[in-house]
Motif scaffolding. Structure first.
Motif, PDB file in Angstrom:
ATOM      1  N   UNK A  24       0.819  -1.213   0.000  1.00 36.32           N
ATOM      2  CA  UNK A  24       0.000   0.000   0.000  1.00 36.32           C
ATOM      3  C   UNK A  24       0.850   1.259   0.000  1.00 36.32           C
ATOM      4  N   UNK A  25       1.946   1.233   0.750  1.00 33.67           N
ATOM      5  CA  UNK A  25       2.840   2.396   0.780  1.00 33.67           C
ATOM      6  C   UNK A  25       3.658   2.508  -0.500  1.00 33.67           C
ATOM      7  N   UNK A  26       4.221   1.381  -0.939  1.00 34.69           N
ATOM      8  CA  UNK A  26       5.091   1.397  -2.110  1.00 34.69           C
ATOM      9  C   UNK A  26       4.383   1.792  -3.389  1.00 34.69           C
ATOM     10  N   UNK A  27       3.143   1.369  -3.542  1.00 37.44           N
ATOM     11  CA  UNK A  27       2.387   1.715  -4.751  1.00 37.44           C
ATOM     12  C   UNK A  27       1.832   3.136  -4.705  1.00 37.44           C
ATOM     13  N   UNK A  28       1.817   3.729  -3.534  1.00 37.75           N
ATOM     14  CA  UNK A  28       1.256   5.069  -3.402  1.00 37.75           C
ATOM     15  C   UNK A  28      -0.240   5.076  -3.160  1.00 37.75           C
ATOM     16  N   UNK A  29      -0.835   3.887  -2.964  1.00 39.68           N
ATOM     17  CA  UNK A  29      -2.282   3.808  -2.747  1.00 39.68           C
ATOM     18  C   UNK A  29      -2.694   4.536  -1.465  1.00 39.68           C
ATOM     19  N   UNK A  30      -1.928   4.362  -0.415  1.00 35.28           N
ATOM     20  CA  UNK A  30      -2.284   4.946   0.872  1.00 35.28           C
ATOM     21  C   UNK A  30      -2.323   6.472   0.781  1.00 35.28           C
ATOM     22  N   UNK A  31      -1.323   7.054   0.144  1.00 30.23           N
ATOM     23  CA  UNK A  31      -1.274   8.503  -0.009  1.00 30.23           C
ATOM     24  C   UNK A  31      -2.411   9.005  -0.888  1.00 30.23           C
ATOM     25  N   UNK A  32      -2.701   8.260  -1.960  1.00 23.20           N
ATOM     26  CA  UNK A  32      -3.789   8.658  -2.868  1.00 23.20           C
ATOM     27  C   UNK A  32      -5.141   8.604  -2.164  1.00 23.20           C
ATOM     28  N   UNK A  33      -5.365   7.558  -1.342  1.00 17.68           N
ATOM     29  CA  UNK A  33      -6.633   7.450  -0.604  1.00 17.68           C
ATOM     30  C   UNK A  33      -6.798   8.603   0.366  1.00 17.68           C
ATOM     31  N   UNK A  34      -5.732   8.950   1.039  1.00 17.89           N
ATOM     32  CA  UNK A  34      -5.794  10.047   2.005  1.00 17.89           C
ATOM     33  C   UNK A  34      -6.136  11.362   1.317  1.00 17.89           C
ATOM     34  N   UNK A  35      -5.494  11.608   0.171  1.00 13.65           N
ATOM     35  CA  UNK A  35      -5.742  12.845  -0.559  1.00 13.65           C
ATOM     36  C   UNK A  35      -7.195  12.938  -1.012  1.00 13.65           C
ATOM     37  N   UNK A  36      -7.749  11.819  -1.469  1.00 14.91           N
ATOM     38  CA  UNK A  36      -9.135  11.832  -1.942  1.00 14.91           C
ATOM     39  C   UNK A  36     -10.135  11.935  -0.795  1.00 14.91           C
ATOM     40  N   UNK A  37      -9.828  11.302   0.343  1.00 16.40           N
ATOM     41  CA  UNK A  37     -10.713  11.418   1.505  1.00 16.40           C
ATOM     42  C   UNK A  37     -10.775  12.857   2.001  1.00 16.40           C
ATOM     43  N   UNK A  38      -9.644  13.541   1.940  1.00 20.71           N
ATOM     44  CA  UNK A  38      -9.596  14.942   2.357  1.00 20.71           C
ATOM     45  C   UNK A  38     -10.534  15.787   1.504  1.00 20.71           C
ATOM     46  N   UNK A  39     -10.662  15.428   0.235  1.00 19.08           N
ATOM     47  CA  UNK A  39     -11.541  16.172  -0.672  1.00 19.08           C
ATOM     48  C   UNK A  39     -13.014  15.900  -0.378  1.00 19.08           C
ATOM     49  N   UNK A  40     -13.322  14.677   0.118  1.00 17.83           N
ATOM     50  CA  UNK A  40     -14.716  14.279   0.322  1.00 17.83           C
ATOM     51  C   UNK A  40     -15.242  14.723   1.680  1.00 17.83           C
ATOM     52  N   UNK A  41     -14.453  14.486   2.744  1.00 16.73           N
ATOM     53  CA  UNK A  41     -14.893  14.796   4.103  1.00 16.73           C
ATOM     54  C   UNK A  41     -14.814  16.300   4.340  1.00 16.73           C
ATOM     55  N   UNK A  42     -15.851  16.887   4.988  1.00 21.33           N
ATOM     56  CA  UNK A  42     -15.811  18.327   5.287  1.00 21.33           C
ATOM     57  C   UNK A  42     -14.517  18.706   6.008  1.00 21.33           C
ATOM     58  N   UNK A  43     -13.939  19.819   5.608  1.00 20.94           N
ATOM     59  CA  UNK A  43     -12.615  20.197   6.112  1.00 20.94           C
ATOM     60  C   UNK A  43     -12.586  20.404   7.619  1.00 20.94           C
ATOM     61  N   UNK A  44     -13.701  20.881   8.212  1.00 18.97           N
ATOM     62  CA  UNK A  44     -13.693  21.137   9.649  1.00 18.97           C
ATOM     63  C   UNK A  44     -13.673  19.849  10.463  1.00 18.97           C
ATOM     64  N   UNK A  45     -13.988  18.707   9.836  1.00 20.15           N
ATOM     65  CA  UNK A  45     -14.008  17.413  10.532  1.00 20.15           C
ATOM     66  C   UNK A  45     -12.629  16.768  10.557  1.00 20.15           C
ATOM     67  N   UNK A  46     -11.860  17.000   9.529  1.00 21.98           N
ATOM     68  CA  UNK A  46     -10.600  16.268   9.336  1.00 21.98           C
ATOM     69  C   UNK A  46      -9.621  16.347  10.512  1.00 21.98           C
ATOM     70  N   UNK A  47      -9.399  17.516  11.124  1.00 24.31           N
ATOM     71  CA  UNK A  47      -8.442  17.548  12.246  1.00 24.31           C
ATOM     72  C   UNK A  47      -8.900  16.743  13.464  1.00 24.31           C
ATOM     73  N   UNK A  48     -10.191  16.402  13.503  1.00 26.25           N
ATOM     74  CA  UNK A  48     -10.742  15.670  14.645  1.00 26.25           C
ATOM     75  C   UNK A  48     -11.176  14.252  14.262  1.00 26.25           C
ATOM     76  N   UNK A  49     -10.726  13.812  13.100  1.00 30.59           N
ATOM     77  CA  UNK A  49     -11.167  12.510  12.607  1.00 30.59           C
ATOM     78  C   UNK A  49     -10.737  11.386  13.536  1.00 30.59           C
ATOM     79  N   UNK A  50      -9.524  11.473  14.079  1.00 29.94           N
ATOM     80  CA  UNK A  50      -9.047  10.433  14.994  1.00 29.94           C
ATOM     81  C   UNK A  50      -9.876  10.393  16.268  1.00 29.94           C
ATOM     82  N   UNK A  51     -10.343  11.565  16.734  1.00 28.15           N
ATOM     83  CA  UNK A  51     -11.182  11.609  17.929  1.00 28.15           C
ATOM     84  C   UNK A  51     -12.547  10.980  17.674  1.00 28.15           C
ATOM     85  N   UNK A  52     -13.093  11.243  16.491  1.00 30.17           N
ATOM     86  CA  UNK A  52     -14.396  10.657  16.131  1.00 30.17           C
ATOM     87  C   UNK A  52     -14.291   9.141  16.073  1.00 30.17           C
ATOM     88  N   UNK A  53     -13.229   8.654  15.428  1.00 23.72           N
ATOM     89  CA  UNK A  53     -13.036   7.203  15.332  1.00 23.72           C
ATOM     90  C   UNK A  53     -12.797   6.608  16.713  1.00 23.72           C
TER      91      UNK A  53
END
Length: 447
Positions: A317-346
């Motif tokens: 996942x790291x070597x192919x760049x999939x992990x980085x690509x998923x993170x970048x796309x999730x950032x675009x989908x999830x409201x920006x005000x939620x992202x800094x607190x995503x770990x707390x929500x989980x």
């Protein structure tokens, strides 16, 4: 395209693990390979990703193998037996004392990090006492499971080891800040045990007022003890016990844990040294030493194999760049005000997640994505790891994906559905309180 293949790869692994169609090893190895090939990577590149992934988890693998062997030998020698028997005797016939004693007994029994051995030691010993007092065996399972979950924060426990392998760090470095929280957690759990015991006393009294003794027996939730499970537990080979060496074994175990906390040498080396002392100390004959290793090798090998399979998965996942690509796309989908607190929500939803995802899926599939996202917002990987571990770990033994829980249900004759209904509210609430305690203690900063 990389992001889509990455999401499908993780979704496939999670669904296959949930359905029970494949073992974690098969899913973590084959599914990422298929995804990488579809993404256009060559076999040679996969080999490079594999080597990088395996290299990142080898220290964790070594630690797990020798930790399981070490604590297995201590258990064979009977190190924990006197403490457990004493706690059972002290608790006597008082409902509150029995509940608090259950928490302590389970914590001692779970020093080896094995859920199966914890249930095998505690349930047959305590279930007859619960039956005699008309206490609910579901309360027994709730207290043992929660106590074991707190102790499972140790570096030889599954969640810490899995998370450390993802972060490519020493499990003891991840564990050390959690030691005060484990102590606080045990105190809080004893308090919860008192509250539950008071509620249990009222329930027992209510039945005794409205029914005859025979009706009370029928109304209680305690089923008959399954002889097969109890006999298996009590059939421990007495020739392995070393009561005359208990103080030496205790000193050795405390020394090993002390060096782990000190952090002067790697955890795997600590347990390797500890095992090398424990074997000849308790079993001077070479054949006996090899038999003890063989007896505990299946558990050690299974955990090592899963961690190495996870290393392959993460390497791809790291070597192919999939992990980085998923993170970048999730950032675009999830409201920006939620992202800094995503770990707390989980973290706050950690126990319900344990009903939906296996431990492997939570730490090997979900955690890397959340960690990648929160890191971009200045949240350290350690903070994200601690938050998700604290939030999820209490639900370890309410999850239908935990094999040890099925063993516990078999030993007591209880039902999974009733256990979840009985325990979910208390386990989830306790995990939230524990997470709040971590905030107050500065283990998990709010921002």
């Amino acid at each position: 395209m990389l992001s889509l293949i990455g999401f499908l790869t993780i979704l496939a692994i999670v669904l296959l693990l949930i359905s029970g169609r494949i073992s974690p090893i098969v899913g973590l190895v084959l599914v990422p390979i298929i995804g990488a090939i579809i993404a256009g990577f060559s076999v040679g590149e996969l080999g490079t990703f594999f080597e990088e992934g395996i290299g990142s988890v080898m220290e964790v693998v070594i630690m797990f193998v020798f930790a399981i062997l070490f604590f297995g030998v201590m258990q064979d020698a009977g190190l924990f037996d006197p403490m457990i028997k004493k706690m059972v005797a002290v608790s006597g016939g008082n409902v509150i004392s029995v509940a608090v004693g259950t928490v302590i007994v389970a914590a001692i029994a779970h020093l080896d990090g094995s859920g199966a051995s914890t249930f095998l030691i505690t349930l047959p010993a305590l279930l007859p006492l619960y039956k005699r007092l008309n206490m609910s065996p579901y309360l027994l399972l709730l207290l043992v499971g929660t106590s074991a979950s707190i102790m499972n924060m140790a570096p030889w426990g599954g969640p810490i080891g899995r998370t450390a392998s993802v972060l490519n760090m020493d499990p003891t470095d991840l564990w050390r800040p959690l030691i005060p929280l484990q102590i606080v957690g045990m105190v809080l759990l004893m308090g919860m045990a008192v509250i539950l015991a008071i509620r249990e006393k009222k329930r027992i009294a209510r039945f005794q007022l409205v029914a005859s003794s025979s009706e009370v027996a029928a109304a209680t939730e305690a089923p008959p003890v399954i002889d097969g499970g109890q006999n298996n537990t009590n059939s421990k080979n007495s020739s392995l016990l070393r009561p005359n060496l208990i103080w030496l074994n205790l000193g050795l175990t405390l020394g090993v844990i002390g060096v782990l906390v000190w952090g002067v040498i790697p955890a795997g080396f600590v347990f390797m040294i500890g095992l090398s002392i424990a074997l000849p100390l308790n079993y001077p004959q070479v054949n006996d030493q090899m038999n003890r290793i063989k007896a505990h090798a299946p558990s050690a090998l299974l955990m090592a194999a899963i961690i190495m399979a996870a290393g392959s998965f993460l390497g791809i996942l790291n070597g192919t760049g999939m992990l980085e690509a998923m993170s970048e796309d999730l950032v675009k989908i999830i409201p920006s005000f939620v992202l800094p607190y995503l770990h707390l929500i989980i973290g706050l939803l950690g126990v319900p997640f344990s009903l939906l995802l296996s431990t492997d899926a939570f730490y090997f599939a979900l955690f890397p994505i959340i960690e990648q996202i929160t890191t971009d917002f200045g949240i350290t990987s350690i903070t994200t790891a601690h938050t998700m571990i604290i939030g999820n770990i209490i639900g370890t033994f309410i999850s239908p994906f935990a094999p040890a829980l099925w063993l516990a249900l078999g030993l007591t004759g209880l039902e999974m559905g009733r256990h979840i209904r009985y325990s979910l509210f208390w386990m989830w609430g306790f995990s939230v309180v524990l997470l709040m305690a971590a905030f107050l203690m500065g283990i998990v900063p709010f921002s």
